[in-house]
Design a protein around this motif. Structure first.
Motif, PDB file in Angstrom:
ATOM      1  N   PRO A 224     -10.201 -14.400   1.963  1.00  0.00           N
ATOM      2  CA  PRO A 224     -11.073 -14.130   3.112  1.00  0.00           C
ATOM      3  C   PRO A 224     -10.417 -13.252   4.184  1.00  0.00           C
ATOM      4  CG  PRO A 224     -11.066 -16.470   2.590  1.00  0.00           C
ATOM      5  CD  PRO A 224     -10.049 -15.822   1.709  1.00  0.00           C
ATOM      6  N   ASP A 225      -9.090 -13.320   4.304  1.00  0.00           N
ATOM      7  CA  ASP A 225      -8.416 -12.582   5.374  1.00  0.00           C
ATOM      8  C   ASP A 225      -7.791 -11.270   4.925  1.00  0.00           C
ATOM      9  OD1 ASP A 225      -9.061 -14.645   7.123  1.00  0.00           O
ATOM     10  OD2 ASP A 225      -7.236 -15.743   6.616  1.00  0.00           O
ATOM     11  N   GLY A 226      -8.122 -10.752   3.760  1.00  0.00           N
ATOM     12  CA  GLY A 226      -7.530  -9.510   3.283  1.00  0.00           C
ATOM     13  C   GLY A 226      -7.440  -9.520   1.777  1.00  0.00           C
ATOM     14  N   SER A 227      -6.507  -8.746   1.250  1.00  0.00           N
ATOM     15  CA  SER A 227      -6.328  -8.718  -0.195  1.00  0.00           C
ATOM     16  C   SER A 227      -4.852  -8.546  -0.519  1.00  0.00           C
ATOM     17  CB  SER A 227      -7.150  -7.598  -0.833  1.00  0.00           C
ATOM     18  OG  SER A 227      -6.661  -6.347  -0.413  1.00  0.00           O
ATOM     19  N   ALA A 228      -4.513  -8.779  -1.762  1.00  0.00           N
ATOM     20  CA  ALA A 228      -3.146  -8.638  -2.242  1.00  0.00           C
ATOM     21  C   ALA A 228      -3.216  -8.008  -3.625  1.00  0.00           C
ATOM     22  CB  ALA A 228      -2.463  -9.997  -2.305  1.00  0.00           C
ATOM     23  N   HIS A 229      -2.197  -7.250  -3.971  1.00  0.00           N
ATOM     24  CA  HIS A 229      -2.128  -6.650  -5.296  1.00  0.00           C
ATOM     25  C   HIS A 229      -0.829  -7.129  -5.928  1.00  0.00           C
ATOM     26  CE1 HIS A 229      -2.498  -2.774  -7.918  1.00  0.00           C
ATOM     27  NE2 HIS A 229      -2.158  -3.829  -8.632  1.00  0.00           N
ATOM     28  N   LEU A 230      -0.965  -7.986  -6.929  1.00  0.00           N
ATOM     29  CA  LEU A 230       0.185  -8.571  -7.604  1.00  0.00           C
ATOM     30  C   LEU A 230       0.294  -8.025  -9.012  1.00  0.00           C
ATOM     31  CD1 LEU A 230      -0.809 -12.042  -6.367  1.00  0.00           C
ATOM     32  CD2 LEU A 230       1.414 -11.065  -5.836  1.00  0.00           C
ATOM     33  N   VAL A 231       1.520  -7.921  -9.507  1.00  0.00           N
ATOM     34  CA  VAL A 231       1.740  -7.556 -10.903  1.00  0.00           C
ATOM     35  C   VAL A 231       2.652  -8.595 -11.537  1.00  0.00           C
ATOM     36  CG1 VAL A 231       1.322  -5.080 -10.694  1.00  0.00           C
ATOM     37  CG2 VAL A 231       3.622  -5.965 -10.326  1.00  0.00           C
ATOM     38  N   ALA A 232       2.389  -8.863 -12.799  1.00  0.00           N
ATOM     39  CA  ALA A 232       3.177  -9.833 -13.558  1.00  0.00           C
ATOM     40  C   ALA A 232       3.556  -9.207 -14.892  1.00  0.00           C
ATOM     41  CB  ALA A 232       2.354 -11.099 -13.810  1.00  0.00           C
ATOM     42  N   PRO A 233       4.717  -9.558 -15.429  1.00  0.00           N
ATOM     43  CA  PRO A 233       5.058  -9.078 -16.768  1.00  0.00           C
ATOM     44  C   PRO A 233       4.072  -9.662 -17.781  1.00  0.00           C
ATOM     45  CG  PRO A 233       6.750 -10.581 -15.915  1.00  0.00           C
ATOM     46  CD  PRO A 233       5.731 -10.405 -14.847  1.00  0.00           C
ATOM     47  N   LEU A 234       3.273  -8.795 -18.368  1.00  0.00           N
ATOM     48  CA  LEU A 234       2.198  -9.241 -19.249  1.00  0.00           C
ATOM     49  C   LEU A 234       2.701 -10.037 -20.458  1.00  0.00           C
ATOM     50  CD1 LEU A 234      -1.009  -7.290 -19.917  1.00  0.00           C
ATOM     51  CD2 LEU A 234      -0.003  -8.684 -21.685  1.00  0.00           C
ATOM     52  N   PRO A 235       3.786  -9.624 -21.135  1.00  0.00           N
ATOM     53  CA  PRO A 235       4.219 -10.417 -22.297  1.00  0.00           C
ATOM     54  C   PRO A 235       4.566 -11.859 -21.940  1.00  0.00           C
ATOM     55  CG  PRO A 235       5.246  -8.252 -22.322  1.00  0.00           C
ATOM     56  CD  PRO A 235       4.557  -8.385 -20.991  1.00  0.00           C
ATOM     57  N   ALA A 236       5.267 -12.073 -20.836  1.00  0.00           N
ATOM     58  CA  ALA A 236       5.634 -13.445 -20.438  1.00  0.00           C
ATOM     59  C   ALA A 236       4.399 -14.245 -20.056  1.00  0.00           C
ATOM     60  CB  ALA A 236       6.629 -13.408 -19.272  1.00  0.00           C
ATOM     61  N   LEU A 237       3.484 -13.621 -19.334  1.00  0.00           N
ATOM     62  CA  LEU A 237       2.255 -14.303 -18.936  1.00  0.00           C
ATOM     63  C   LEU A 237       1.393 -14.613 -20.161  1.00  0.00           C
ATOM     64  CD1 LEU A 237       0.615 -15.396 -16.568  1.00  0.00           C
ATOM     65  CD2 LEU A 237      -0.373 -13.129 -16.299  1.00  0.00           C
ATOM     66  N   ALA A 238       1.319 -13.672 -21.102  1.00  0.00           N
ATOM     67  CA  ALA A 238       0.532 -13.888 -22.322  1.00  0.00           C
ATOM     68  C   ALA A 238       1.103 -15.038 -23.143  1.00  0.00           C
ATOM     69  CB  ALA A 238       0.486 -12.613 -23.155  1.00  0.00           C
ATOM     70  N   HIS A 239       2.417 -15.114 -23.240  1.00  0.00           N
ATOM     71  CA  HIS A 239       3.025 -16.202 -24.008  1.00  0.00           C
ATOM     72  C   HIS A 239       2.736 -17.550 -23.345  1.00  0.00           C
ATOM     73  CE1 HIS A 239       5.689 -18.271 -26.713  1.00  0.00           C
ATOM     74  NE2 HIS A 239       6.287 -18.835 -25.677  1.00  0.00           N
TER      75      HIS A 239
ATOM     76  N   PRO B 203       0.810  -1.217   0.000  1.00  0.00           N
ATOM     77  CA  PRO B 203       0.000   0.000   0.000  1.00  0.00           C
ATOM     78  C   PRO B 203       0.852   1.279   0.000  1.00  0.00           C
ATOM     79  CG  PRO B 203      -0.820  -1.549   1.637  1.00  0.00           C
ATOM     80  CD  PRO B 203       0.465  -2.102   1.108  1.00  0.00           C
ATOM     81  N   LEU B 204       2.102   1.184   0.456  1.00  0.00           N
ATOM     82  CA  LEU B 204       2.988   2.351   0.504  1.00  0.00           C
ATOM     83  C   LEU B 204       3.791   2.525  -0.777  1.00  0.00           C
ATOM     84  CD1 LEU B 204       4.282   1.926   4.154  1.00  0.00           C
ATOM     85  CD2 LEU B 204       2.420   3.380   3.333  1.00  0.00           C
ATOM     86  N   GLY B 205       3.568   1.668  -1.766  1.00  0.00           N
ATOM     87  CA  GLY B 205       4.228   1.803  -3.057  1.00  0.00           C
ATOM     88  C   GLY B 205       5.434   0.911  -3.266  1.00  0.00           C
ATOM     89  N   GLY B 206       5.848   0.171  -2.255  1.00  0.00           N
ATOM     90  CA  GLY B 206       6.975  -0.742  -2.420  1.00  0.00           C
ATOM     91  C   GLY B 206       6.575  -1.981  -3.195  1.00  0.00           C
ATOM     92  N   ARG B 207       7.595  -2.697  -3.665  1.00  0.00           N
ATOM     93  CA  ARG B 207       7.372  -3.941  -4.413  1.00  0.00           C
ATOM     94  C   ARG B 207       8.212  -5.042  -3.793  1.00  0.00           C
ATOM     95  NH1 ARG B 207       6.469  -3.115 -10.716  1.00  0.00           N
ATOM     96  NH2 ARG B 207       5.086  -1.329 -10.612  1.00  0.00           N
ATOM     97  N   VAL B 208       7.579  -6.182  -3.585  1.00  0.00           N
ATOM     98  CA  VAL B 208       8.259  -7.346  -3.029  1.00  0.00           C
ATOM     99  C   VAL B 208       8.234  -8.445  -4.086  1.00  0.00           C
ATOM    100  CG1 VAL B 208       8.214  -9.091  -1.208  1.00  0.00           C
ATOM    101  CG2 VAL B 208       7.503  -6.733  -0.699  1.00  0.00           C
ATOM    102  N   PRO B 209       9.403  -8.968  -4.494  1.00  0.00           N
ATOM    103  CA  PRO B 209       9.415 -10.055  -5.475  1.00  0.00           C
ATOM    104  C   PRO B 209       8.704 -11.302  -4.931  1.00  0.00           C
ATOM    105  CG  PRO B 209      11.633  -9.185  -5.115  1.00  0.00           C
ATOM    106  CD  PRO B 209      10.744  -8.565  -4.075  1.00  0.00           C
ATOM    107  N   VAL B 210       7.915 -11.918  -5.799  1.00  0.00           N
ATOM    108  CA  VAL B 210       7.200 -13.145  -5.436  1.00  0.00           C
ATOM    109  C   VAL B 210       7.409 -14.152  -6.571  1.00  0.00           C
ATOM    110  CG1 VAL B 210       4.989 -14.202  -4.849  1.00  0.00           C
ATOM    111  CG2 VAL B 210       5.447 -11.826  -4.182  1.00  0.00           C
ATOM    112  N   PRO B 211       8.392 -15.055  -6.427  1.00  0.00           N
ATOM    113  CA  PRO B 211       8.546 -16.095  -7.453  1.00  0.00           C
ATOM    114  C   PRO B 211       7.257 -16.914  -7.531  1.00  0.00           C
ATOM    115  CG  PRO B 211      10.391 -16.105  -5.910  1.00  0.00           C
ATOM    116  CD  PRO B 211       9.344 -15.195  -5.341  1.00  0.00           C
TER     117      PRO B 211
END
Length: 138
Positions: free
Chosen positions: A91-106, A16-24
């Motif tokens: 149920p216990d909250g939410s998460a906001h994830l981002v993925a590289p769209l080209p890799a996910l699309a492929h 929520p503060l704008g940081g990004r945490v890598p999630v393999p």
């Protein structure tokens, strides 16, 4: 015979503060369960955390916002730096994830090569939309 399509993807959790945490993240699609995609988020403390998502929801969310329930997806940016935002609401909250769209699309395109879209989705031409999107990246 090939029955699954999997891929490791570097996703990020947005704070929520704008940081990004890598999630393999391990993406897994099985032909035996053709409507679903499994995302396994690798957490060093808790181990793999599984999420199941509709394959169609991911495909619909690549060109435009999609989803109204537990999971919403939408694209931002264009070209090789485009991102797909995934907002699961557990149920216990939410998460906001981002993925590289080209890799996910492929990767998603590979799932449709393994198991084409069901009849009801044929009218949406998801394969054609993914092909056109991937052609625009090159």
């Amino acid at each position: 015979m090939i029955t699954c399509v999997d891929h490791m993807l570097g996703m990020e959790l947005l704070s929520p503060l704008g940081g990004r945490v890598p999630v393999p993240t391990h993406l897994l699609y099985r032909a035996q369960d053709p409507l679903l995609v499994e995302l396994l988020f690798h957490d060093p403390v808790y181990g793999p955390i599984p999420w199941v998502v509709s394959r169609e929801l991911l495909a619909r969310g690549m060109p435009a916002p999609s989803g109204e329930g537990d999971i919403r997806v939408w694209p931002t940016g264009t070209g090789p730096r485009a991102l797909l935002h995934i907002l699961p609401a557990p149920p216990d909250g939410s998460a906001h994830l981002v993925a590289p769209l080209p890799a996910l699309a492929h990767w998603l395109w590979r799932t449709y090569k393994l198991v084409p879209a069901p009849r009801k989705a044929d009218a949406l031409d998801l394969d054609g939309r993914l092909d056109r999107f991937l052609e625009g990246l090159t």
